[in-house]
Design an enzyme around this catalytic site. Structure first.
Site, PDB file in Angstrom:
ATOM      1  N   CYS A 185       0.723  -1.129   0.002  1.00 33.55           N
ATOM      2  CA  CYS A 185       0.043  -0.044  -0.064  1.00 33.55           C
ATOM      3  C   CYS A 185       0.742   1.263  -0.095  1.00 33.55           C
ATOM      4  O   CYS A 185       0.333   2.363  -0.011  1.00 33.55           O
ATOM      5  CB  CYS A 185      -0.956   0.052   1.146  1.00 33.55           C
ATOM      6  SG  CYS A 185      -1.940  -1.265   1.090  1.00 33.55           S
ATOM      7  N   HIS A 201      -9.324   3.036  -1.299  1.00 33.32           N
ATOM      8  CA  HIS A 201      -8.090   2.725  -1.208  1.00 33.32           C
ATOM      9  C   HIS A 201      -7.508   2.028  -2.568  1.00 33.32           C
ATOM     10  O   HIS A 201      -7.220   0.803  -2.838  1.00 33.32           O
ATOM     11  CB  HIS A 201      -7.574   1.612  -0.171  1.00 33.32           C
ATOM     12  CG  HIS A 201      -6.153   1.533   0.175  1.00 33.32           C
ATOM     13  ND1 HIS A 201      -4.871   2.359  -0.349  1.00 33.32           N
ATOM     14  CD2 HIS A 201      -5.529   0.469   0.446  1.00 33.32           C
ATOM     15  CE1 HIS A 201      -3.908   1.727  -0.361  1.00 33.32           C
ATOM     16  NE2 HIS A 201      -3.789   0.919   0.329  1.00 33.32           N
ATOM     17  N   LYS A 240     -10.890   6.315   4.549  1.00 32.63           N
ATOM     18  CA  LYS A 240     -12.263   6.193   4.681  1.00 32.63           C
ATOM     19  C   LYS A 240     -13.259   6.643   3.629  1.00 32.63           C
ATOM     20  O   LYS A 240     -14.343   5.967   3.531  1.00 32.63           O
ATOM     21  CB  LYS A 240     -12.711   6.724   6.043  1.00 32.63           C
ATOM     22  CG  LYS A 240     -12.448   5.901   7.491  1.00 32.63           C
ATOM     23  CD  LYS A 240     -12.936   4.461   7.392  1.00 32.63           C
ATOM     24  CE  LYS A 240     -14.347   4.492   7.867  1.00 32.63           C
ATOM     25  NZ  LYS A 240     -15.318   4.712   6.922  1.00 32.63           N
ATOM     26  N   CYS A 274     -14.208   0.009   8.363  1.00 34.84           N
ATOM     27  CA  CYS A 274     -13.368  -0.474   7.581  1.00 34.84           C
ATOM     28  C   CYS A 274     -13.432   0.456   6.210  1.00 34.84           C
ATOM     29  O   CYS A 274     -14.540   0.927   5.912  1.00 34.84           O
ATOM     30  CB  CYS A 274     -13.860  -1.738   6.981  1.00 34.84           C
ATOM     31  SG  CYS A 274     -14.239  -2.914   8.288  1.00 34.84           S
TER      32      CYS A 274
END
Length: 401
Positions: free
Chosen positions: A88, A344, A340, A213
């Protein structure tokens, strides 16, 4: 002896696509969208770019192997282009490559760009591929929510936290980020949510609920960097320069030794300590104006603020509930909405974080602009799992700050 890169490289221009479910756009379209904005912001011709670094995490799903997709999409004429991948932190890794190239004198102007197109994969989360029989026996399988739920449990146990208090603090993080994202036209999710919605949402992996999440998304972001001298010669004023870049990677001790209790990130603490030293920051709670951290889960943001030495160990819950990290708090975190609200897209996230810092330092963040004149911003990417990960730290700020 290494001297670091503080103020040796300036950001000449940046661009960011709109993040979201971009069904009608290809990865090439997203790259062009971000690059066109960055090029116009830099005020240069494409031919002035000497080299490029291309960050993408799961290339099999969209762009394919090598660096060719970036060169083809942007029509970069025969310049060096390097594809990088580091979980990431892939977007930040592209930025690190471009910045180091300029700092070393290898090139005058360099491009860093990241992209990911994940919605088309059909996965609700990140696409997973097993290593088959080569998987370590102590880790035959794992999910991201399950692993980070274990982080929450370990943190709760270590600091003797009431489960309801931890749940409320995580909920505050999510509500705060969604409130910030509602003011960002490039965010994937732009709706506010309430504490009750978060607390009463379905559980994904206890204690993490649905709103704890982050989701996946499609997006791209780009940065063009050069030396401060060249930037000034091109007419740029009030430069935003790179203060520090640090990367820390798990060595295996977290996964295989009881010295790690599962309640924090070893890599974040190591990278942050080195980054503060490189940037000449000795009181980060007072000196850093803004944070963008890797809020893949709300508990990750909570723990990270301690690992970055902003909140004391066991003290993040109090700071969060006191509004310390809110948009109007002392040190805003995720003022653009964070993972959030953006989702992503792996290769783009790190550069998207830097993009927000860049806008805030220049007073160009629109409705979400921080009024207290931000001068130093810090971004944090975490790729992998609590017990095995890559952590990348970037500090940028006004020249001389």
């Amino acid at each position: 002896m290494a001297t670091g890169i503080r103020d040796k490289v300036a950001i000449l221009g940046m661009g960011c696509s709109r993040f979201g479910e971009r069904w009608d756009d290809s990865a090439d379209d997203l790259m062009v969208e971000a690059f066109v904005e960055a090029l116009a912001d830099a005020g240069i011709d494409k031919s002035q770019i000497d080299a490029a670094w291309f960050g993408t995490g799961i290339e099999e799903q969209h762009v394919g192997k090598s660096s060719v997709p970036l060169a083809m999409a942007l029509r970069l004429q025969n310049i060096p282009v390097t594809r990088v991948e580091n979980y990431c932190a892939s977007g930040t890794e592209a930025f690190r490559g471009a910045v180091y190239a300029v700092a070393s004198g290898a090139c005058d102007i360099a491009l860093a760009q990241g992209v990911e197109k994940l919605k088309d994969t059909g996965y609700g989360g990140l696409p997973q591929r097993s290593r088959g029989t080569t998987n370590d026996l102590y880790w035959p399988n794992a999910s991201a929510p399950g692993s980070f739920a274990q982080l929450a449990s370990a943190y709760r146990a270590k600091h003797d936290i009431n489960p309801d208090d931890l749940k409320r603090a995580m909920a505050h993080i999510s509500v705060k980020s969604h409130d910030n994202g509602s003011r960002n036209p490039k965010a994937h999710l732009q709706k506010k949510i309430t504490m009750d919605q978060v607390i009463n949402a379905p559980i994904i992996a206890e204690p993490l609920g649905l709103f704890d999440c982050c989701g996946v998304s499609d997006g791209s972001a780009a940065a063009i960097v050069t030396t401060p001298e060249i930037a000034k010669a091109l007419g740029k004023k009030d430069l935003i320069t790179v203060k520090a870049l640090q990367l820390a990677v798990s060595s295996g001790s977290e996964a295989g030794h009881n010295s790690w209790d599962g309640s924090y990130f070893q890599t974040t603490r190591a990278a942050a300590a080195r980054a503060y030293k490189e940037a000449d920051i000795d009181k980060p709670r007072d000196q850093v104006s803004l944070f963008e951290v890797h809020d893949c889960f709300s508990v990750t943001e909570l723990v990270t603020m301690e690992d970055l030495f902003i909140s004391p160990e066991g003290g993040a819950i109090k700071d969060i509930m006191d509004g310390f990290y809110d948009a109007d708090g002392k040190v805003p975190c995720q003022i653009d909405g964070g993972l959030k609200c953006f989702g992503h897209p792996i290769g783009a996230s790190g550069l998207r974080m830097i993009y927000e810092m860049y806008l805030q330092m220049q007073g160009r963040a629109g409705e979400r602009q921080r009024q207290e004149d931000p001068s130093i911003g810090m971004t944090h990417n975490l790729g992998g799992f609590p017990h095995q990960n890559v952590c990348s730290i970037t500090i940028v700020g006004r020249e001389g700050a």
